[in-house]
Design a protein around this motif. Structure first.
Motif, PDB file in Angstrom:
ATOM      1  N   THR A  23       6.649   0.288  -3.650  1.00 51.06           N
ATOM      2  CA  THR A  23       5.475   0.995  -3.152  1.00 51.06           C
ATOM      3  C   THR A  23       4.231   0.151  -3.362  1.00 51.06           C
ATOM      4  N   TRP A  63       1.710  -3.760  -6.049  1.00 51.19           N
ATOM      5  CA  TRP A  63       3.063  -3.480  -5.579  1.00 51.19           C
ATOM      6  C   TRP A  63       3.930  -3.230  -6.807  1.00 51.19           C
ATOM      7  N   GLU A  68       0.233   0.524  -3.834  1.00 50.23           N
ATOM      8  CA  GLU A  68      -0.787   1.509  -4.199  1.00 50.23           C
ATOM      9  C   GLU A  68      -2.128   0.807  -4.346  1.00 50.23           C
ATOM     10  N   HIS A  69      -3.194   1.591  -4.335  1.00 48.53           N
ATOM     11  CA  HIS A  69      -4.533   1.002  -4.448  1.00 48.53           C
ATOM     12  C   HIS A  69      -5.484   2.008  -5.059  1.00 48.53           C
ATOM     13  N   ALA A  72      -4.823  -3.222  -0.148  1.00 46.94           N
ATOM     14  CA  ALA A  72      -3.503  -2.612   0.006  1.00 46.94           C
ATOM     15  C   ALA A  72      -2.891  -2.950   1.360  1.00 46.94           C
ATOM     16  N   ALA A 122      -5.217  -3.368  -5.965  1.00 46.41           N
ATOM     17  CA  ALA A 122      -4.027  -3.004  -5.190  1.00 46.41           C
ATOM     18  C   ALA A 122      -2.830  -3.535  -5.973  1.00 46.41           C
ATOM     19  N   ALA A 148       1.005   3.801  -0.110  1.00 48.38           N
ATOM     20  CA  ALA A 148       0.455   5.088  -0.547  1.00 48.38           C
ATOM     21  C   ALA A 148      -0.982   5.197  -0.056  1.00 48.38           C
ATOM     22  N   GLN A 149      -1.271   6.218   0.752  1.00 45.39           N
ATOM     23  CA  GLN A 149      -2.599   6.345   1.349  1.00 45.39           C
ATOM     24  C   GLN A 149      -3.641   6.827   0.338  1.00 45.39           C
ATOM     25  N   GLN A 150      -3.225   7.698  -0.579  1.00 44.14           N
ATOM     26  CA  GLN A 150      -4.171   8.300  -1.511  1.00 44.14           C
ATOM     27  C   GLN A 150      -4.548   7.303  -2.601  1.00 44.14           C
ATOM     28  N   PRO A 151      -5.835   7.002  -2.770  1.00 44.43           N
ATOM     29  CA  PRO A 151      -6.223   6.060  -3.827  1.00 44.43           C
ATOM     30  C   PRO A 151      -6.035   6.638  -5.226  1.00 44.43           C
ATOM     31  N   LEU A 152      -5.848   5.746  -6.189  1.00 40.67           N
ATOM     32  CA  LEU A 152      -5.664   6.110  -7.586  1.00 40.67           C
ATOM     33  C   LEU A 152      -6.884   5.679  -8.390  1.00 40.67           C
TER      34      LEU A 152
END
Length: 312
Positions: free
Chosen positions: A283, A309, A285-286, A270, A307, A5-9
């Protein structure tokens, strides 16, 4: 294969009965820990405090070395330790020489997320396997591994789902974790309390062909193992994460990696996970961990990068 997932959280921690971020600014933060209030350094609080009066019991004054040092100054009496609670987990807080108070409150949303994953919000039930689990304690349910487990709040939060292996190089931290388990009335949960070097333990588990349903990984920037082993995050993290990947499979639920106080992007973490988990579903995510201030005009104070998984 696991997608990146490119968009950071942003995982945001909110205050609860025994903890809150009261205010922050000018490189410091004011927090409440039960009935006591403390000021600690916070370089990322670049803004101006909202409150004019920071009435606190004590303040940690950093040393001149950016990598450590400093001391507590107290303006009001503070006990050596006192009890706090998060959900059903009880633990003691204390003003440590390392500027923190015996646990990391910004991890609360991580503990909630991991419990949701183990409760089945993630993938379906894990397939039973003789290689799955955490050792002679056994126990029903899903098995997790907590590396660099510190004083055990996260371990106890996970222990309701099944057996946990809690690993930390500090005898003092593991002893405190055991005490927190007793304080919570959870001493009979299937937890292995292990004083060990995290990297060496993970490598041994790989050789034993163990599998875990979830792993939480909270490495320091620098540290030493019980036998003098040296840990440097940028140098040793890739090999440790690679071993953690070998301890997971397509039935596993998650790996959660947090990193504090380093000049590194969450996207870099990530990228490491995406490479190592490319053959698994799920997925990667980061993003950042943050804590929300209390009261009107509350802001988000960033604390760490992460990050993870997750499956699926």
């Amino acid at each position: 294969m696991a997608g990146l997932a490119q968009q950071p959280l942003i995982l945001t921690g909110e205050g609860w009965a025994d903890y809150g971020l009261v205010d922050s600014g000018h490189g410091r933060k004011l927090e409440r820990y039960g009935p006591y209030r403390f000021i600690r350094p916070e370089p990322q609080a670049l803004w101006t405090p909202r409150l004019t009066d920071w009435d606190a019991h004590g303040e940690f004054v950093p040393g001149s070395d950016e990598d450590g040092g400093g001391r507590w100054q107290f303006d009001k009496p503070v006990p050596e330790s006192w009890p706090l609670a998060w959900r059903e987990v009880k633990f003691t807080a204390q003003c440590t020489p390392f500027r923190h108070l015996g646990f990391f409150p910004d991890m609360a949303p991580v503990w909630d997320w991991m419990r949701e994953m183990l409760d089945g919000v993630g993938s379906g039930p894990a397939a039973p396997s003789p290689a799955r689990g955490t050792g002679p304690e056994g126990g029903q349910g899903l098995s997790t591994l907590n590396l660099f487990g510190y004083t055990g709040v996260g371990t106890l939060a996970l222990s309701g789902a099944g057996p946990v292996a809690h690993v930390d190089a500090s005898k003092k931290s593991v002893a405190q974790a055991r005490e927190n388990a007793a304080l919570s009335g959870l001493e009979n949960r299937p937890v292995r309390w292990l004083v060990d070097d995290a990297a060496k333990f993970a490598a041994r588990e790989v050789r034993r062909e163990r599998r875990y349903d979830g792993i939480i990984l909270d490495p320091p920037k620098f540290g030493r193992g019980p036998n003098g082993e040296t840990w440097r995050l940028e140098e040793h993290l890739p090999a440790l994460v690679a071993d953690c990947r070998r301890l997971l499979d397509a039935q596993s639920r998650f790996l959660f990696l947090t990193v504090y106080a380093v000049r590194m992007s969450s996207l870099a973490l990530a990228g490491l996970l995406a490479e190592l988990f490319a053959d698994l579903p799920g997925t990667v995510e980061h993003g950042e961990l943050a804590v929300r201030e209390e009261g009107e005009g509350a802001r988000l104070l960033p604390t760490a990068i992460f990050a993870r998984w997750r499956n699926p």
